[in-house]
Motif scaffolding. Structure first.
Motif, short mmCIF file in Angstrom:
data_model
loop_
_atom_site.label_atom_id
_atom_site.label_comp_id
_atom_site.label_asym_id
_atom_site.label_seq_id
_atom_site.Cartn_x
_atom_site.Cartn_y
_atom_site.Cartn_z
N VAL A 1 0.81 -1.22 0.00
CA VAL A 1 0.00 0.00 0.00
C VAL A 1 0.85 1.27 0.00
N GLN A 2 1.96 1.29 0.77
CA GLN A 2 2.74 2.53 0.91
C GLN A 2 3.23 3.09 -0.43
N PRO A 3 3.76 2.26 -1.35
CA PRO A 3 4.18 2.82 -2.65
C PRO A 3 3.03 3.50 -3.40
N MET A 4 1.81 2.95 -3.27
CA MET A 4 0.67 3.57 -3.95
C MET A 4 0.31 4.91 -3.31
N LEU A 5 0.38 4.98 -1.97
CA LEU A 5 0.11 6.25 -1.30
C LEU A 5 1.17 7.29 -1.66
N ASP A 6 2.42 6.86 -1.75
CA ASP A 6 3.49 7.79 -2.14
C ASP A 6 3.27 8.30 -3.56
#
Length: 310
Positions: free
Chosen positions: A79-84
């Motif tokens: 999820v974190q790469p998508m939020l970034d």
């Protein structure tokens, strides 16, 4: 996938994922709440709601902090790469004009960099509305990265590049290290033998990074033990002490040459094989397309080139 889980996912509040990722990064409900400007109970409640929706444990307690479970880590890494990417896209849209913006940027750097950079920064910003504040880097490496992640600081200038993809970096300068003695030294004048170097008493400057000493960082060979005269955490204090004693020290050339006349010092080449210290600018990867941060990085890169090529 059963109907109940389908319903839970369809109605899942995606803000819970953002809170979850920040808790993962901070390993703390308290620090996550501070970064998100929420109460601790709000963050705890968000994590509980996400745990219930996904029907799995997300964190375990480790010491005084918390860490994601295997399931939690899998979710974070996905999820974190998508939020970034979303944040980068939105930041890239925003315009930035240093002539009209009143933003105050903060940069962590060491004493030598601040001493060289501040006068150039004052001149470069004289006609602009933005401000850039230089602050001494925290003693702990983890603290500087935590402050960078929590946006308490916009950029870090450091001698060690980051090891995780959460942060990006670029080499912006390199610094030659030299030996420094007082100009009335009874044994050492314009040249320094290996025997003289290791026989002398040393004023040692300690980098606040894994208790490393400068000579051991730059040397291309293992060095014998040196006799300690005293230890300093300030370069300026170190140069002052050299001028009053027969002890010697090693120091950054660009910094030292500005004070050599004031303190009546001689700058001498080191008598062993060395490599320069590299300096890197470091920023959160999610700010890669932020136009204000791009301006800051480019400005600092230009000024560092001036400072270290003079």
């Amino acid at each position: 996938m059963n109907d109940e889980l389908n319903h839970k996912l369809a109605t899942l509040d995606l803000n819970l994922l953002r809170v979850f990722c920040v808790v993962c990064q901070q390993s703390s409900i308290t620090r996550a709440a501070e970064q998100l400007a929420l109460t601790q109970s709000s963050v705890s409640n968000a994590i509980h709601r996400l745990k219930t929706a996904l029907d799995c444990e997300l964190f375990i307690r480790v010491g005084r902090g918390i860490e994601p479970t295997a399931s939690g880590l899998h979710i974070f890494n996905s999820v974190q790469p998508m939020l970034d990417a979303i944040e980068q896209t939105l930041r890239g849209i925003s315009e930035f004009d240093p002539h009209t913006s009143t933003r105050v940027f903060t940069i962590y750097a060491n004493e030598s960099v601040i001493d060289l950079l501040q006068p150039l920064l004052d001149e470069a910003l004289a006609s602009l509305s933005v401000r850039v504040v230089l602050r001494n880097s925290p003693v702990l490496e983890s603290e500087q990265y935590q402050d960078l992640q929590m946006q308490k600081v916009d950029l870090v200038i450091d001698i060690v590049p980051p090891k995780v993809k959460t942060f990006s970096f670029q080499k912006i300068a390199q610094e030659k290290i030299v030996c420094v003695v007082r100009d009335q030294h009874p044994q050492i004048t314009q040249q320094l033998s290996r025997e003289q170097y290791f026989a002398a008493e040393h004023i040692m400057y300690r980098f606040h990074r894994d208790n490393m000493r400068v000579a051991d960082i730059i040397s291309n060979e293992p060095l014998p033990e040196r006799t300690l005269y005293c230890e300093q955490s300030s370069l300026l204090s170190m140069l002052s002490l050299i001028s009053k004693s027969d002890a010697i020290a090693i120091a950054p050339y660009a910094f030292t040459k500005n004070y050599a006349e004031l303190f009546k010092l001689n700058i001498i080449e080191l008598p062993f094989d060395t490599r320069p210290i590299e300096l890197f600018s470091i920023w959160p990867s999610k700010h890669a397309q932020d136009k204000s941060c791009i301006w800051l990085r480019q400005t600092i890169e230009t000024l560092m080139e001036q400072a270290y090529s003079a």
